[in-house]
Design a protein around this motif. Sequence first.
Motif, PDB file in Angstrom:
ATOM      1  N   UNK A 213       0.737  -1.076   0.011  1.00 45.16           N
ATOM      2  CA  UNK A 213      -0.095  -0.048  -0.018  1.00 45.16           C
ATOM      3  C   UNK A 213       0.744   1.286   0.200  1.00 45.16           C
ATOM      4  N   UNK A 214       0.738   2.017  -0.877  1.00 43.31           N
ATOM      5  CA  UNK A 214       1.440   3.425  -1.225  1.00 43.31           C
ATOM      6  C   UNK A 214       2.678   3.376  -2.036  1.00 43.31           C
ATOM      7  N   UNK A 215       2.896   1.961  -2.355  1.00 49.50           N
ATOM      8  CA  UNK A 215       4.098   2.103  -3.299  1.00 49.50           C
ATOM      9  C   UNK A 215       3.469   2.176  -4.765  1.00 49.50           C
ATOM     10  N   UNK A 216       4.052   3.318  -5.396  1.00 51.84           N
ATOM     11  CA  UNK A 216       3.579   3.650  -6.755  1.00 51.84           C
ATOM     12  C   UNK A 216       4.399   2.948  -7.763  1.00 51.84           C
ATOM     13  N   UNK A 217       3.611   2.511  -9.004  1.00 46.89           N
ATOM     14  CA  UNK A 217       4.122   1.677 -10.027  1.00 46.89           C
ATOM     15  C   UNK A 217       3.480   2.030 -11.210  1.00 46.89           C
TER      16      UNK A 217
END
Lengths: 114, 108
Positions: free
Chosen positions: B15-19
């Motif tokens: 959660x919160x890890x952009x990609x």
Amino acid sequence: GAGVSQTPSNKVTEKGKYVELRCDPISGHTALYWYRQSLGQGPEFLIYFQGTGAADDSGLPNDRFFAVRPEGSVSTLKIQRTERGDSAVYLCASSLGQGTDTQYFGPGTRLTVL
Amino acid sequence: EDQVTQSPEALRLQEGESSSLNCSYTVSGLRGLFWYRQDPGKGPEFLFTLYSAGEEKEKERLKATLTKKESFLHITAPKPEDSATYLCVIGGYNKLIFGAGTRLAVHP
């Protein structure tokens, strides 16, 4: 408003039997499409209706598959002499017109052929 | 032959890890590139349409971009409810041509 509806949601049949899958498009949408989705794959095109006529049926795999849309609204996909390889989710979509118009999908019918 | 290839096949994020999800395509005449989201047991849900290179569309944590040969779906600070299969689709003549999808799982 109501979206695209499909019935039944699940259908289990025996090899060799005949099945009918129904699609009720969004009211006012003139274009209707059928797709087939196998596990882990994206949907594959089967047939496209503009009004009452099948404008493109190039995706139907063989002559056991047939679809109708007699009044330009509800459509029925018919499969004769079902085979185990016909097992898949059958999706229906409708759009306001054709071409680049956005297609809106129903929940699908999961067909299992034993 | 019109074709759509998506990568990766599966993606696991915290959660919160952009990609970003990638979609490369070949088509004789592009009539729109679409992104759909599909949850298990449900039909594809429309997200975006892009028509020309350089175009961008945004919706909540999602942004779709388009070049002449690729499209990207950027997911910023994803939440567990963003978990789904994301389908890249090209508009062909009379039909949509789907990629196999990227299965995204976002863990808390």
